[in-house]
Design an enzyme around this catalytic site. Sequence first.
Site, PDB file in Angstrom:
ATOM      1  N   GLU A  77      -5.539  -8.387  -1.332  1.00 22.68           N
ATOM      2  CA  GLU A  77      -6.248  -8.250  -0.049  1.00 22.68           C
ATOM      3  C   GLU A  77      -7.683  -7.913  -0.370  1.00 22.68           C
ATOM      4  O   GLU A  77      -7.956  -7.005  -1.164  1.00 22.68           O
ATOM      5  CB  GLU A  77      -5.694  -7.089   0.796  1.00 22.68           C
ATOM      6  CG  GLU A  77      -4.407  -7.364   1.501  1.00 22.68           C
ATOM      7  CD  GLU A  77      -3.974  -6.204   2.398  1.00 22.68           C
ATOM      8  OE1 GLU A  77      -4.842  -5.517   2.975  1.00 22.68           O
ATOM      9  OE2 GLU A  77      -2.758  -5.997   2.509  1.00 22.68           O
ATOM     10  N   GLU A  93       0.829  -1.217   0.000  1.00 23.30           N
ATOM     11  CA  GLU A  93       0.000   0.000   0.000  1.00 23.30           C
ATOM     12  C   GLU A  93       0.859   1.260   0.000  1.00 23.30           C
ATOM     13  O   GLU A  93       0.722   2.138   0.868  1.00 23.30           O
ATOM     14  CB  GLU A  93      -0.970  -0.007   1.189  1.00 23.30           C
ATOM     15  CG  GLU A  93      -2.022  -1.093   1.055  1.00 23.30           C
ATOM     16  CD  GLU A  93      -3.144  -1.028   2.087  1.00 23.30           C
ATOM     17  OE1 GLU A  93      -2.927  -0.440   3.151  1.00 23.30           O
ATOM     18  OE2 GLU A  93      -4.223  -1.571   1.815  1.00 23.30           O
TER      19      GLU A  93
HETATM   20  P1  P53 Z   1      -7.324  -3.401   9.226  1.00 23.47           P
HETATM   21  C1  P53 Z   1      -6.490   1.481   5.523  1.00 23.47           C
HETATM   22  C2  P53 Z   1      -7.439   1.309   4.529  1.00 23.47           C
HETATM   23  C3  P53 Z   1      -7.459   0.148   3.780  1.00 23.47           C
HETATM   24  C4  P53 Z   1      -6.508  -0.847   4.022  1.00 23.47           C
HETATM   25  O1  P53 Z   1      -7.048  -3.268   7.671  1.00 23.47           O
HETATM   26  C5  P53 Z   1      -5.566  -0.669   5.007  1.00 23.47           C
HETATM   27  C6  P53 Z   1      -5.531   0.481   5.762  1.00 23.47           C
HETATM   28  C7  P53 Z   1      -4.521   0.692   6.822  1.00 23.47           C
HETATM   29  O2  P53 Z   1      -5.054   0.357   8.079  1.00 23.47           O
HETATM   30  O3  P53 Z   1      -4.579  -1.582   5.271  1.00 23.47           O
HETATM   31  C8  P53 Z   1      -4.560  -2.871   4.713  1.00 23.47           C
HETATM   32  O4  P53 Z   1      -6.369  -4.390   9.758  1.00 23.47           O
HETATM   33  C9  P53 Z   1      -3.212  -3.414   5.110  1.00 23.47           C
HETATM   34  C10 P53 Z   1      -3.268  -4.565   6.077  1.00 23.47           C
HETATM   35  C11 P53 Z   1      -4.483  -4.394   6.968  1.00 23.47           C
HETATM   36  C12 P53 Z   1      -5.731  -4.501   6.102  1.00 23.47           C
HETATM   37  O5  P53 Z   1      -5.721  -3.508   5.101  1.00 23.47           O
HETATM   38  O6  P53 Z   1      -7.138  -2.032   9.763  1.00 23.47           O
HETATM   39  O7  P53 Z   1      -2.408  -3.778   4.016  1.00 23.47           O
HETATM   40  O8  P53 Z   1      -2.058  -4.617   6.783  1.00 23.47           O
HETATM   41  O9  P53 Z   1      -4.543  -5.307   8.008  1.00 23.47           O
HETATM   42  C13 P53 Z   1      -7.030  -4.404   6.871  1.00 23.47           C
HETATM   43  O10 P53 Z   1      -8.739  -3.903   9.345  1.00 23.47           O
END
Ligand code: P53
Length: 471
Positions: free
Chosen positions: A388, A198
Amino acid sequence: MSFPKGFLWGGATAANQCEGAWNVDGRGPAKTDVTTGGSVKEPRKITYVDKDGNGHAVADRNFELPEGAHYAVLDDYLYPNHDGIDFYHHYKEDIALFAEMGFKVFRMSISWSRLYPNGDEETPNPKGLEFYRNVFLELKKYNIEPLVTIWHFDTPLYLEEHYGGWNNRQLITFYERFAKTCFNEYKGLVKYWLTFNEINNTVMMLDLFGNKGDDTQYQKAYQQLHYQFVASARAVKIGHEIDPENKIGCMICGITFYPATCDPADILLNRHNWEKNIFYCGDVQCFGKYPTYAKRLWKEHHVELDITKQDLQDLKEGVVDMYTFSYYMSSLVTTHQVKDQVSGNFTAGARNEYLKYSDWGWAFDPTGLQYYLEMVYDRYEIPMMVVENGLGAFDEVEEDGSIHDPYRLDYYREHIQAMDKAICNGVDLIGYTTWGCIDLVSAGTGEMRKRYGFIYVDKHDDGTGTMERKK
Ligand code: P53
């Protein structure tokens, strides 16, 4: 269904969120190790000790250490990343469960400070090298292809403290050394790599956390991003030299932006927003040069960058082989006053009346995934992967010990249908790894109760739990 033969189905994780073992076998700390747990309402805090020896906890993502202070673990706080889900000691069991689900690919990251505890050493930590080798060998037993992120938000804390992290050009050299070690060491075991997770967050999070107007923050963010682009490009080049079989990708936080109204000013703002927060990084990493609109973006925040001729040459020579991205939600963009703001763990803009939202304020929008895939593929025409996608939710264990998550089934069904449509429309999509195929610590809030997994892990926000895995 249109998914091609050999499509890479699987799951995704990140070292700092699942490994635990934060100070085991010579690993050095990262920023996440001095970051407390939080929730959707309460932001995570960074802890440090000031020059007089007093402890502090601050909730500021852009926090910088005051003179004479140092990051520290304080007695009064819980640090969920210290234990994660203890993947470090459970990886065999976890990989067996992934294999049982038919995974073809497993996305994971290599903790920089496990290989280079401080980050500026000349040689890597043998125990760290050994751990990842064992994980890759275990995956190989089941014919699961590793997809490895080199940097997933975890710069060694020592580099943050002593060099100022990515504000410092020297980080390029340290990262390059780390990446080279990974390519050399795991040649033949790993073919798919991502340089920076990201990468666009560096600038985008300033917008999403409502820091608008603070030009010094943008100056820093754009400069850090430039150093990361150069580091990424050099890694791509080295990765190809070491093994021409390597497929190396960029990784973008993919949020699909829409204009909130049909006011032409909103339409234009939305386009500019795509450029600033999504295309800027993809263009540099896929085309090997800054786009024409970069000058406009820099001017917007009075940014002046340190860019050398050699940097521009590096960017040209380090073009990625594939475009990968995370996808969780869409977001609205408007020049008008927002009446109904989405409340979540970051400002996701105005509420879209056509969409439902998760308990963390993230919009459920499978059509947005199709839109993103088609829009971006048309721009770069290189293979794409969704690395993801998933739903963070409160999963409950029933009295009989079973766990039911029909909401997650709906989420996946509809996102998979959206990918199917994009493939039918010509997108060269080669893989899909769901986020949090196993429960793990949330990056945004540090929670365990924001669960994502096909596999439930008995670990809780108060630090308790047996770490037992449940299907
Ligand atoms: P969590 C923000 C918006 C979208 C994805 O997020 C993001 C973030 C940063 O928090 O991060 C990604 O765990 C990231 C992962 C993360 C996952 O999204 O806040 O690449 O490390 O765990 C989900 O629910």
